[in-house]
Write a protein that holds these residues in place. Sequence first.
Motif, PDB file in Angstrom:
ATOM      1  N   GLU E 396     -92.807 -44.472  -1.129  1.00 26.71           N
ATOM      2  CA  GLU E 396     -92.388 -44.819  -2.482  1.00 26.71           C
ATOM      3  C   GLU E 396     -92.506 -43.595  -3.400  1.00 26.71           C
ATOM      4  O   GLU E 396     -91.625 -43.302  -4.188  1.00 26.71           O
ATOM      5  N   GLU E 397     -93.608 -42.890  -3.239  1.00 27.48           N
ATOM      6  CA  GLU E 397     -93.834 -41.705  -4.084  1.00 27.48           C
ATOM      7  C   GLU E 397     -92.813 -40.617  -3.811  1.00 27.48           C
ATOM      8  O   GLU E 397     -92.340 -39.970  -4.734  1.00 27.48           O
ATOM      9  N   THR E 398     -92.467 -40.455  -2.524  1.00 25.50           N
ATOM     10  CA  THR E 398     -91.525 -39.372  -2.208  1.00 25.50           C
ATOM     11  C   THR E 398     -90.176 -39.626  -2.862  1.00 25.50           C
ATOM     12  O   THR E 398     -89.495 -38.684  -3.245  1.00 25.50           O
ATOM     13  N   VAL E 399     -89.871 -40.843  -2.961  1.00 28.79           N
ATOM     14  CA  VAL E 399     -88.575 -41.162  -3.550  1.00 28.79           C
ATOM     15  C   VAL E 399     -88.499 -40.650  -4.988  1.00 28.79           C
ATOM     16  O   VAL E 399     -87.446 -40.241  -5.450  1.00 28.79           O
ATOM     17  N   HIS E 400     -89.636 -40.638  -5.658  1.00 31.58           N
ATOM     18  CA  HIS E 400     -89.618 -40.199  -7.058  1.00 31.58           C
ATOM     19  C   HIS E 400     -89.834 -38.707  -7.206  1.00 31.58           C
ATOM     20  O   HIS E 400     -90.005 -38.222  -8.299  1.00 31.58           O
ATOM     21  N   THR E 401     -89.886 -38.018  -6.089  1.00 32.87           N
ATOM     22  CA  THR E 401     -90.254 -36.607  -6.184  1.00 32.87           C
ATOM     23  C   THR E 401     -89.055 -35.713  -5.955  1.00 32.87           C
ATOM     24  O   THR E 401     -88.348 -35.851  -4.967  1.00 32.87           O
ATOM     25  N   HIS E 402     -88.850 -34.804  -6.881  1.00 33.24           N
ATOM     26  CA  HIS E 402     -87.789 -33.805  -6.719  1.00 33.24           C
ATOM     27  C   HIS E 402     -88.407 -32.509  -6.245  1.00 33.24           C
ATOM     28  O   HIS E 402     -89.468 -32.110  -6.711  1.00 33.24           O
ATOM     29  N   TRP E 403     -87.734 -31.904  -5.299  1.00 36.29           N
ATOM     30  CA  TRP E 403     -88.190 -30.564  -4.881  1.00 36.29           C
ATOM     31  C   TRP E 403     -87.152 -29.588  -5.372  1.00 36.29           C
ATOM     32  O   TRP E 403     -86.005 -29.595  -4.919  1.00 36.29           O
ATOM     33  N   GLY E 404     -87.502 -28.790  -6.340  1.00 39.90           N
ATOM     34  CA  GLY E 404     -86.500 -27.958  -6.998  1.00 39.90           C
ATOM     35  C   GLY E 404     -85.494 -28.879  -7.652  1.00 39.90           C
ATOM     36  O   GLY E 404     -85.863 -29.771  -8.396  1.00 39.90           O
ATOM     37  N   SER E 405     -84.234 -28.706  -7.294  1.00 41.40           N
ATOM     38  CA  SER E 405     -83.236 -29.575  -7.892  1.00 41.40           C
ATOM     39  C   SER E 405     -82.866 -30.711  -6.947  1.00 41.40           C
ATOM     40  O   SER E 405     -82.040 -31.536  -7.268  1.00 41.40           O
ATOM     41  N   SER E 406     -83.466 -30.688  -5.757  1.00 43.99           N
ATOM     42  CA  SER E 406     -83.050 -31.676  -4.775  1.00 43.99           C
ATOM     43  C   SER E 406     -83.892 -32.933  -4.857  1.00 43.99           C
ATOM     44  O   SER E 406     -85.117 -32.881  -4.835  1.00 43.99           O
ATOM     45  N   ALA E 407     -83.235 -34.049  -4.943  1.00 43.86           N
ATOM     46  CA  ALA E 407     -83.943 -35.327  -4.988  1.00 43.86           C
ATOM     47  C   ALA E 407     -84.129 -35.894  -3.592  1.00 43.86           C
ATOM     48  O   ALA E 407     -84.903 -36.828  -3.399  1.00 43.86           O
ATOM     49  N   TYR E 408     -83.430 -35.378  -2.619  1.00 43.00           N
ATOM     50  CA  TYR E 408     -83.448 -35.993  -1.290  1.00 43.00           C
ATOM     51  C   TYR E 408     -84.322 -35.266  -0.284  1.00 43.00           C
ATOM     52  O   TYR E 408     -84.636 -35.812   0.759  1.00 43.00           O
ATOM     53  N   LEU E 409     -84.640 -34.095  -0.593  1.00 44.60           N
ATOM     54  CA  LEU E 409     -85.357 -33.278   0.386  1.00 44.60           C
ATOM     55  C   LEU E 409     -86.688 -33.918   0.778  1.00 44.60           C
ATOM     56  O   LEU E 409     -86.964 -34.167   1.960  1.00 44.60           O
ATOM     57  N   VAL E 410     -87.481 -34.242  -0.228  1.00 46.13           N
ATOM     58  CA  VAL E 410     -88.804 -34.767   0.070  1.00 46.13           C
ATOM     59  C   VAL E 410     -88.723 -36.135   0.768  1.00 46.13           C
ATOM     60  O   VAL E 410     -89.290 -36.297   1.851  1.00 46.13           O
ATOM     61  N   PRO E 411     -88.019 -37.100   0.182  1.00 47.63           N
ATOM     62  CA  PRO E 411     -87.973 -38.400   0.882  1.00 47.63           C
ATOM     63  C   PRO E 411     -87.347 -38.275   2.260  1.00 47.63           C
ATOM     64  O   PRO E 411     -87.782 -38.923   3.207  1.00 47.63           O
ATOM     65  N   GLY E 412     -86.338 -37.430   2.353  1.00 52.51           N
ATOM     66  CA  GLY E 412     -85.669 -37.295   3.641  1.00 52.51           C
ATOM     67  C   GLY E 412     -86.617 -36.794   4.708  1.00 52.51           C
ATOM     68  O   GLY E 412     -86.736 -37.385   5.792  1.00 52.51           O
TER      69      GLY E 412
END
Lengths: 89, 528, 122, 165, 976, 124
Positions: E396-412
Amino acid sequence: MIAFATFFAFVCFALAILMNLWKIISAAEIADRILALDAMFINALALMILYGISLGSEIYFEASLIIAMLGFVSTVAYARFILRGNIIE
Amino acid sequence: MNHFLIAPVVLPALVGPFIIMVVRHHLDLMRIFSLASTVLLVAISLVLAAQASSGEIQVYELGNWSAPFGIVLVLDRLSAMMVLLTSVLALVVNLYVIGSGWDKRGANFHALFQFQLMGIIGAFLTGDAFNLFVFFEVLLIASYGLMIHSGGTRRFQAGMQYVVYNLLGSTLFLFALGTLYAVTGTLNMADLAVRVAEIPAEDSALLRVGAVMLLLVFAIKAAVIPLHFWLPASYANAPLPIAALFAIMTKVGAYAILRMYTLVFGPDLALTEGLAGAWLMPAALITLMIGAIGVLGSYRMGRLVAFGAITSMGTLLTAIALFTPEGVTAALYYTVHSTLAAAFLFLVADLVTERQGIEITAQRVMPQSGLIAVLFFAGAIALTGMPPLSGFLGKLLVLDAARDHDLVWWIWGTVLIGSLVTILGMARAGSLLFWKSHSITETEVDPTVAQDHQPHQLHEDHDSSAHGKVAPTARATVLPFVACFALLAGLVALTVFAGPASHYAEATAAQLFAPETYIRAVLGEVTP
Amino acid sequence: MNPLSIEFLVASAVGLLTAAGIYLILRRRTFPVILGLSLLTYGVNIFLFATGRLMVNAPPILNKYADVAYTDPLPQALVLTAIVISFGMTAVVVMIALAAYLSARDDLIDMPHHPEDEGEDA
Amino acid sequence: MKLLQRLVPHPILTLLLTIAWVLLTSTWTLNSLVFGFLLGIGIPFLTQPYWPNQMRMKKPLKIAAYILLVLYDIIVANVVVARIVVFKPNSKRRPAWIAVPLDLRTPEAITVLAGTITMTPGTVSADVSAEGHALLVHCLDASDPDAVRDSIKQRYERRLMEIFE
Amino acid sequence: MSLFLIAALPFLGAVFPALLIRAGRNASASAAGLTTFLAFAGLLLHAPAIFRGEVIQVGVDWLPALGLNANFFLDGLGFLFASMILGIGLLIILYARFYLSREDPMGQFYTYLLLFQGAMVGITLSDNILLLLVFWELTSLSSFLLIGYWKHLPEGRQGARMALAVTGSGGLAMIGGMMILGNITGSYDLSVILQNKELIQASPLYLPALVLILVGCFTKSAQFPFHFWLPHAMAAPTPVSAYLHSATMVKAGIFLMARLWPVLAGTPEWFYIVATTGLVTMLLGAVIALFKDDLKALLAFSTVSHLGLITMLLGFGTKIAAVTAVFHIINHATFKAALFMSAGIVDHETHTRDINRLGGLRHLMPVTATIAIVAALSMAGIPPFNGFLSKEMMLEETVHTHWGSSAYLVPGLALLAALFSAAYSFRFIGHVFLGQPRNDYPAKPHDPGFGMWAGPALLMILVVLIGLFSATLVGPLVAIAAGAVIGGAELPYYSLKLWHGLTPALYMSGVAVAGGLLLLLLHRPLMAAWNAALRPEAKQIFDRLMRGLTKLSQLITDGLHNGAITRYAFVMMLFIIALSYYAYSSGTIQAPTRLAQTEGPIALIAWFCLIVATLAVVAKHRQRQLSLVLIGVVGLVVSLGFNYLSAPDLALTQLSVEVVTMILLLLALNFMPKDSPIESPLWVRLRDGGIAVIAGLGAATLIYMLMLRDFSMPSISEFHLANSYKGGGGTNVVNVILVDFRGYDTFGEIIVLGIAALVIYALTEAVLGTRVRAYLLNRKPDMPQAGDAHPMMMVVATRVMMPLALMVAAYIFFRGHNLPGGGFIAGLITAIALLMQYMASGFSWASERQRMFYHGTIGSGVLIAAATGLGSWFGGVPFLTSAFGYIHWPPLDEFEWATAALFDLGVFLAVVGAVLLALESLARFAWQPGISSEHAMDINPARDDLEQAQLQAQAPGKHPGLQAPGPHDPSTKGEV
Amino acid sequence: MDMIFEYLIAGFLIMSGVFGFVGSFGLLKLNDPMSRLHAPTKATTLGVGGVLLASMVHGLTVEGSVSLHELMITLFLFLTAPVTALFIAKVHLHRHETKDSLPPPADDSNWATHTVIEPHPEQD
Ligand code: NA
Ligand code: NA
C-alpha cells in the motif's frame, strides 16, 4: 732563539708525521705500516711536548706519557695480529 | 628533600650489581631479589604517583646543585604516571619470564632487567636534556642485552641491526644536544624553556635545526615512519616477553616528544613553528597505516604483534601531534592502554610460539589451546581497539580530540581504516592458529609441510627452545597465565575506570600545557 | 669564510668524519659498519666539543695564581661522557657482530628474509 | 724475613716505582715520598704473580757504568744511522743478518742485551733462537758482520754476564 | 529491575555456561536460560510503564572527558527489540540444548550466545551513541565467535571472517558517523541528539554523517551491496542462524535506522539512499533465494530480502511507513525464527539441507512440517498469517511513493519482489514437505523431541494469532514502538487488520501469489537459466579481494621491511637531512658575532693528516686490518687536536679508548674475514657517497655557524668555573663537573659500561652454548702463524712496564680532581697494563695467576659509586652530594680528601672490570685445547737448560739440539 | 747563565728536530724492509730524547720548577722501543724470511719465529 728552535722542531716533526702518514697509506707491506704508525706515535709525542714547551705549560705532559705507553701497546697488538691472529692467546 | 624521587633509579641500580655479585649462581635467589625489587618499585611508584597527583611538581637536586647548574629530577603527573606504568609492566613481565623460564635461557637476565628499568625510569624522571641522553643510553644498552638474550643466529643478526640503528639515533641525539647547548648555553630543560623563549625570532635558524634533530631522535625511539625500521625485526626476533617489556620503550620516545615539545618548544612558540606539527601528523598517520598493513601482512607471531605495536604508536603519535590538551589527554590514556595491550599480546604470542613455533600456520591443536585462544582474542581486541577494552575508548578519545584539526578527515579515515585492516589481520591470524588447527588431526599433519617450514622455524642453532618450534616439554606453569591475566585485568580496569583515568590524563595534560609551573618549580622564582 | 681559521679546520674535520662514517655505515658488512660508527663518533664528539667554542692554551684547570682565560669545560665533560658511553656501545656492537658472524658464518649486515608463498586460509 | 720477601718481592722495583712516583708528581715533599713508597710496595705485591722469580743483580756500580756506556753508544748510533740514512745511497749500503751465540742464560739478561743491541749503532735484534741460545741481529750497514758480532759479545754481553750471572 | 542489570545480566551470565559445563549440558543450558529469563522478566516488569508512554532512564558517568556515559533508556522501540532479543533468545537456548551434539562444546556456545545477547540488548537500551557503538562492535565480535563456532569447518572460519570484515568495517564507518553526529549536537547522548533534528539536517556534515551511519547499518543488516556475508554466516549452527538472522544481529541495523529516524529521516538524501537500497535489496534477495538449494541459504536470502523491505519502509520517511516497518519487524522475527528452527530440525534429522534431496517430509515429520508450512505461508504473504498483514501495508505504501518522477518504479519492483518472495516460500513448502516421501534421505527422518520443536511451535502459534488478532495482540506494542520511531510525534491513522477492502495492495498481493505459483512451476527451466547466467559471485569477489589485500599487505610489508638496514639507514639519513634543512631554511639567521681565529701551519698539518687518514679509511676499508691502522691515525690526530684545543682530559681519554677499542676490534677480526668484498654496485656507492657528503656538509656548516656565534645567554658553565674549587674542591673543572656537578651523568655512564660487560658475557655464553663452540674449537687459523707466541723480550719488558703503567694509572687517578686525569682514564690505563701482560704471556697464563672476578669488579664499582651517592643521605642532602676536606697527620703535610675520589674509584673499577670482561669473552672464543701455556714465556734458556739437564740425567746420550719435540720445545708449552 | 741554558735548549730542540725528521725520512728512503726498521726506532728515540731534555731544562730555567717527569717518558721509550722493533722484525721474518735465508742459529734448531707447530685442536 728558543722560539725559533721550537718552530724548527715543530716543522721537523710535523713533516715527519706527514711522511709517516704517507708510508702508512702507501706501503706495500703491513710491517712497514705498523712501523710508520709507531713512528707517528713517537712523533706525535714529541709534538705534544714541544707544544708544552712553547706554551710553558705542564698540562700536556700526561698525554705524552700515555702516548708513549699506548703506542707500544698498539704496535705490539698489530704485529701480534699478523704473527698469531689471536693477540692475547 | 624527598628522597623518594631518586629511589626508583637507585633501587634497580643497586639490585642489579648485587645480583651479579652475590647471587649470580642461584637462580631462585636471583628471581627472588629481582622480583622483590620490582615489587618494591611498584610500591615506590605508587607513592610517587600519589604525591604527584596533588598537582605539585617536586624537584630533586642531585649533588645538591641547584638547577640549571646541576642535574635535577622532576616529578610531575606525567613522569609519575610513566614510572608507575613502567614498574607495573616490569612486574608482570618479570612474573612471566620467571614462570616461563625464559630467564634461564641466557646469562645475566635479571641484572640486565634491573638496569633496563633503571634506564627507563631515569629517562622519565630527569629534568636535564643531556642526562636524558645518558639514560637513553642506559636503557638502550640494557635493551641490546635483553634483545639478544639466549642468542641464536637470527636474533644476533637482528640485534646487530637494532644496535646500529640506535647508535645512529644516539649520534643524532648528541648533534642535537650540542646544537641546543651552543645556542642557549644550558642543558636543563626548564632553563632551556626560559632561554629559548627569549631568543629573538630573527635568530631562529640554528635553534630550529637543533630542535628538529631532537624531535627526530625521539621519533626514532617512538618508531615514527620513516624512522621505524628498527622495530619490526628487533621486536619480532627478541624473546617475546622481552618485546613485551619493550612496549614501554617506544613510549619513552613519545614521552620525550611530549615533554620537550610542551615544555621547551611549546606549540605557541613562534621560533620553532612548523617543526613538529608540519610533518609529525602525516608521519604518524602513515605509521599507523603501515603498522596495520604489517599486521595483515605478517606470517609470524612476533612480527604480527610488532606491527601491532607500530600501529598503536601511530595512533598515539597522532594524538600527540595534535598538540592540544585534548589530544594529549587522549594520548596519555592511549599510552597506558597501548603499553599494556602490546605487552599483553606479546606475552600471548610467546605462549603460542612456545607451543608451536613462530609461524602463523595451522598446526595441530596446542596445549591449553582454549585458554590461549581466549587470551589471544582479548589481546587482539585490545590491540585493535575494539570494545569492550580500553583501546576502543582510547581510540574514541583520539578521534574526538582530532575533530577541530585541519586534517580531521585524514585522521579519522586513517584511524578507522587502520583499525579495520588490523582487525582483519588479527582475525586471520587467530582463525589460523586456533580454529584451523581443529581441522587437522594427528594423522593429518603433513610431514612435508612441516619440512617446508623448517628453515623458518628452526634455525641452525641447537637450542630449539629459543626459537620456538614445538618445545617438547612446553608444559604449562601457572605464572605465565597469571601474568597474562594481570595485564588483561589492567586493561579491564582501565576500561571500567576510564573516568578517573581520563581525569588524571586531563590534569596531566593541563599541567603540561602550563609549563610555567614546571619552570618555577625547577628554577625557583627568579628568571636568569 | 677563512679557510685557515681553526674554526674552519675543525668544522671541515667534523664534516669529513661524519661523511666518511655515514658512507661506511651504509656498507653491507658488519666490519666496515663498525669502522663507520667509530668515525662518526669522532665526528660527533668533535662537534659536541666545539659547541663550547674553540680556545687554544686555555685548559679548564683553575690557576690559583693568575687570572687567565678558560675554555668552556662543560662540553668537555659531555664529550667525556659520550666517549665512555660510545666505548661501551662499541664493545657490545663488536661482540654482537662477532656472534652474528660466528652463528651465521656470514657477516652481511642486511637480513634478507624470504616471505613464503603462503596460501590463504582454505 | 720470609714475610718481608713476600711483601716486597722486588725491592729494586719498589725503589724504581717510588722514584717514578716522585718523578711523576714532580713534588718533592714527604707526602709524595710516603705515598709513592706505599704504592711502590703495593703494586709489586699485586703484580708479583706475573714475576714469580726473584731477580738478582749484583754490582750496582757496574750497572751504572753499563747505562752510561749504552747512552754514549746511543748518541753515537743516532749520528751514524742518521748519516747512513741521509747520505749513503741504498746501493752502497751492506745490510746483513748475523747470529750472535749467547752465553747469557737468564731471560732478563738476554732481554737487556737484545734491547741494548737494538738501541745502539745500526743493529736491531730481530729474533732469538728456538732454544734461546742465539740472537738474530740485523745490521743496517755491515761490511764485516763477524766484527759486529764480536763487538756485541765483547762490549755488552761480557758486562751483562758480570751484572746478572 | 534496573536497566543496568538487564544489560549486564547476559554478560554476567556468560561466565556460567563455560564454567558449569563440567556439571553437565543441562546445567550449562539452564544457567544460560535462567539468566536470559531473568533479564527478560526484568524487562517485562517495565512493560506497564512503557505502555503508559513513559521512558525509563538510568545513567552514570563513564568517560566524561569524551562524553561517553553509561546511560541507558527504555522506550517503546527499545522495549520491542529487547523483548524480541530476550524472548527469542530463550527459545533458541532451549532449542540449542537439543540441537547441539555431544561433540560440540556447549559451554562455549552458550557463553558466546549470551555475550552476543548482551551486546544486542545493550544496543537497544543505550542512551549514548558511543555506548551504543561499544555494544555494536561487541555484536560483531561475538557473532564472529558464534559463526566460527564449528572450528573444524572451513566455511565457518571463512564465514566468520567475512562477517567480521563486513560488519566490522561498517562499524568503523559508523564510528565516524556517530562522532560527526556528536560533534554537530555537542553531545553523544541519544536523548539530546534526538531533540536536534533541525540542527543536524541543516549541518553541512549531515550527508557524511548519514552516509557513514548508513554504511554501518547496511552492512549489519546485509543490505545491498553488503548482503553477501549473510548467507555465508549460515555455516554457523542453526540456532545461531535462527537467532542472528531473525531477531537480532541483522536487525541491529534496522534498529539503528529506526532509532535515528527522527533526526535523520525525511530528507531527499535519506529517501534516495535508504529507500532505494532497501528496494534493490528486497528484490535481489528474493530472486536469489529462489535459486538456492540449501535450505538455510534460501532462508538467508529471504532474510536479506525482508530486511530490504523494512529498510525501504524506513527509507520512505513517512510515519505510516515507519509504523508498517515496525509491524513487519515483529512479524518477520516470528516467522523467520520458526523457519530457521524448522530448517534446523530438518537438517538435524535428515542430515542434509539440500532441497533437491528432500521432499515429502510432511508424512515423516508432520509436526515440523506444520510449523514450517505455516511460517512459510506467512513469509509468502498469505492470509491469515501475520506476514500478509504487514506485506499488504507495505505494498500500500509503495503505491503512494514516487521515485524521482516515476510513480510506478517503486510499486512495480516491490510487486516483483513480493512475487519472488511468494515463489521461494512455495518452493520451501513444496520441495521439502510436500510430494511423496523418498527413500534416499541421508538419514531416516522423524519428528524430534518436544524440546526441539517447542520453540518453533510457539512461534508458529504467534504467527497465526498475530495474523488473526493483530490489533489486540500487537497493536499496543506497534503503537509504542512506532511512536518511538517517529520521535514521539502523533501516530498516523492505521489499522492492523486482515481486510482493508479492495485496495491496490490486495490486487498486488494476488498477483504476487499467482506469480509465485507460476514461478514455482517454471522452477526447473528457470534454475537452468539461472545457473547458465553469468553473474558476479560476491563470495568469490570478496575472497579475491581479501586474498589480494593480504598479498598486497605482505608485499608492502616485506618490500618496505626487507631486512636491509643499509636501506633503512639511508632512508633515515635522507629524512634527517631533509627535515634539518627545512628547519634551517625556514628560519632566519643573524651575522656572526665571533671572529674566526687564524692558526699556524701545525694545525694545518694535523688537519691534513686527519683528512688524508679519513679518506684513506674510506678508500681502503675493504682491507680490514689496514683500515684499523688508519683509524688509529685518525684517533691519534683527534686526540692531538683535543690537546691543542685546551682539552687535555679529552685527549687522554680519547687515546686510551682508542687503543682498547682497536684491540677489541683486532681480537674480533681474528675470527672474521680479513677483507670485505665489493658488493654494492657503483650507483649505490655513488648514492651512499652522495648522502654521506651532504650529511657531512650539513654537520660542518652547522658547527661552523655555531662556532662563529656567541651563546645567546651566558653559559651555565660559568657557574662551574666559578664554583669548581669553592664548591667542588677541585681545580680540574672538567673532572669536578664529571664527579660532582653532573656526577649523576657519570653514574649512568658507568652503569652503561657495566651493562656492556654483562651483555658481552651473556652473549658469549649464548654463543658458546651452540654448535659454534665446536666450530671454534676446531677452527684453523686463516693466516699462517709464526712461532714463539710469547717472546721472552716482551715478557721481561712487561714485568717492568706493567708496574710502571699501574703507577701511572695511580698517578692519573689521584690527580684527576685537580689536573687532567681521573678514574676513567686510570681504569683504562690499568686495563691496558693488564692487557700488556695478556699479550706477553697469554690470557690463560695471566688470568690463572690472578683470578679476578670481573663481574664482581664491575658490580663493586657500581655499588661503590652508588654507595658514595647514597652516603649523602646521611647528611640530609641529596644523592651524590659531595664532600671534601683536609687532614693533617704529622709529620706528613696536610692532604685533601674528597668523596668524589671514592666515586671516581667506582668509575675506575667499573671500567677495569668491563674492559677485562670483554677481553675474557674474546679469549673464551679463542680458547682451544692446549692453548694455555704453563710458562710465562715460550723460550727461557735458564729454565729449559735446567730441565734438559734433569732429563739428560734420566736418559743420557741425547743431544739437546736434535731433540724435537722435547720438553723445551715451544710446541709443548705454547701451542698444540 | 740564562744564555747558556737558552743555547742548550735550542740545541736540544734543533737536534731533536733533525733526528725526528731523519727517522721518518729513513722510513721512506731505505729500500729494504729490515733496514727501514733501523731508522725510526733509533732516530726517534734521540729525537724525542732531545725534546725531553729541552723540556726538562726549560722547566728548570724558564718555569723555575724542577720537573723531571720527562724522565718517565724516556724510561718508557727505552723499555718499549726494543720490543716494538722485535715485533716488527718478527713480522718481517714471518712473512718474508725462511730458515735458509737467515744465518744458522748457532747450535739451536731454528729461529723462534720459524719454529711453527701446527695446532691440532681436538674434538670437544
Ligand atoms: Na606460514
Ligand atoms: Na593451531
